[in-house]
Design an enzyme around this catalytic site. Structure first.
Site: not given
Ligand code: NAD
Length: 280
Positions: A146, A159
């Site tokens: 991130s 985080y």
């Molecule tokens: N959305 C943003 O702005 C953003 C920015 C930077 C990084 N991220 C990172 O991107 C990645 C994906 O996030 P997203 O935004 O698509 O969120 P999201 O919530 O749509 O998807 C995350 C998925 O991870 C699954 N998950 C959570 N804990 C888990 C576990 N212990 N085991 C297996 N699955 C698990 C959830 O059920 C969900 O389906 C994450 O690592 C998040 O930290 C997101």
């Protein structure tokens, strides 16, 4: 487009929502077979339905997986090899916001849980994915970091620390696994409109990012999926140990001292074009 991942087998954690789901569907369109591994069974089923409606039912599997549990990560890798005969790509993408409180109020168990999901989960994905890829003759591991892992002001403490850890784990693993022709890279998304972020709409997200992100559009899950296709494909055969920023210029802006067309015209430092020369 199509065929950039032809014949490859991928596992995507957190593949039932947001950028993981978008990546799973794009991988299928590009010719890969995909195991979606996610804690959320209902979202996993919905992802299978989406893939089936797009005609990819034979090329996708779902396995309920908690990436914090080593035996479950082993099982997800075994499913990919058992169902599709090989493993080429592991996308360690599962994540949550984690501990949100100010650092002095953060409980140890919330800190640990954040690290369990975001760092230990990635460690397990590498530990158990790499041997299966070695049997295939090589592969690609992609870890979701991130912009919070690259600066102090993009997320809560636990985080941000965990996502910074993912970046250096990526480099270390890239060095260790190069001899086996396994590439290890990270993606650092900026603000992406997924269920993880509180913004209800693209417009709300745009308003939140105004004055912070130079690019005028809201980041979408597919923006990350395209990066994951590149890093999973042979097009990136000479790319390893890197972190690919996909953030609409968020970090390029730095401290944002100087006014920018995307920022509020009323904020930011003004600068004289001639410096001291035009001072009275
Ligand atoms: N959305 C943003 O702005 C953003 C920015 C930077 C990084 N991220 C990172 O991107 C990645 C994906 O996030 P997203 O935004 O698509 O969120 P999201 O919530 O749509 O998807 C995350 C998925 O991870 C699954 N998950 C959570 N804990 C888990 C576990 N212990 N085991 C297996 N699955 C698990 C959830 O059920 C969900 O389906 C994450 O690592 C998040 O930290 C997101």
């Amino acid at each position: 487009m199509g065929g950039r991942l032809e014949g490859k087998v991928a596992v995507i954690t957190g593949g039932a929502s947001g950028m993981g789901q978008a990546s799973a569907l794009m991988y299928l369109r590009e010719g890969a077979s995909v195991v979606v591994a996610d804690l959320n069974e209902a979202a996993g089923k919905a992802t299978l339905d989406l893939a089936t409606r797009a005609g990819h039912e034979d090329a996708i599997r779902f396995i309920k997986t908690d990436v914090c549990e080593e035996s479950q990560v082993e099982a997800m890798i075994a499913l990919a090899v058992g169902a599709f005969g090989r493993l080429d790509i592991v996308f360690n993408n599962a994540g949550v916001g984690g501990a949100m409180s100010p650092i002095v109020e953060t409980r140890s168990e919330d800190w640990d849980k954040t690290f369990d999901i975001m760092m230990r989960g990635v460690f397990y994905g590498i530990k158990h994915g790499a041997p299966a890829m070695k049997n295939t003759g090589g592969g690609a591991i992609i870890n979701t970091s991130s912009t919070a892992g690259l600066g102090g002001g993009s997320g809560p403490a636990a985080y941000s620390a965990a996502k910074a850890g993912v970046i250096n784990l990526t480099k270390n693993a890239a060095i260790q696994l190069s001899a086996d022709r396994i590439r290890v890279n990270a993606i650092a998304p900026g603000g992406i409109h997924t269920p993880l972020v509180p913004a209800a709409s693209d417009d709300e997200m745009k308003t939140f990012m105004k004055g912070k992100q130079p690019w005028p559009d809201t980041g979408q899950s597919n923006d990350i999926a395209y990066a994951a296709v590149y890093l999973g494909s042979d097009e990136s055969r000479f790319v390893t140990g890197t972190t690919l920023l996909v953030d609409g210029g968020l970090l390029a802006w730095g401290p944002g001292l100087f006014p920018h067309s995307g920022a509020s015209r009323t904020s930011g430092m003004r600068m004289s074009s001639t410096g001291a020369a035009d001072r009275p």
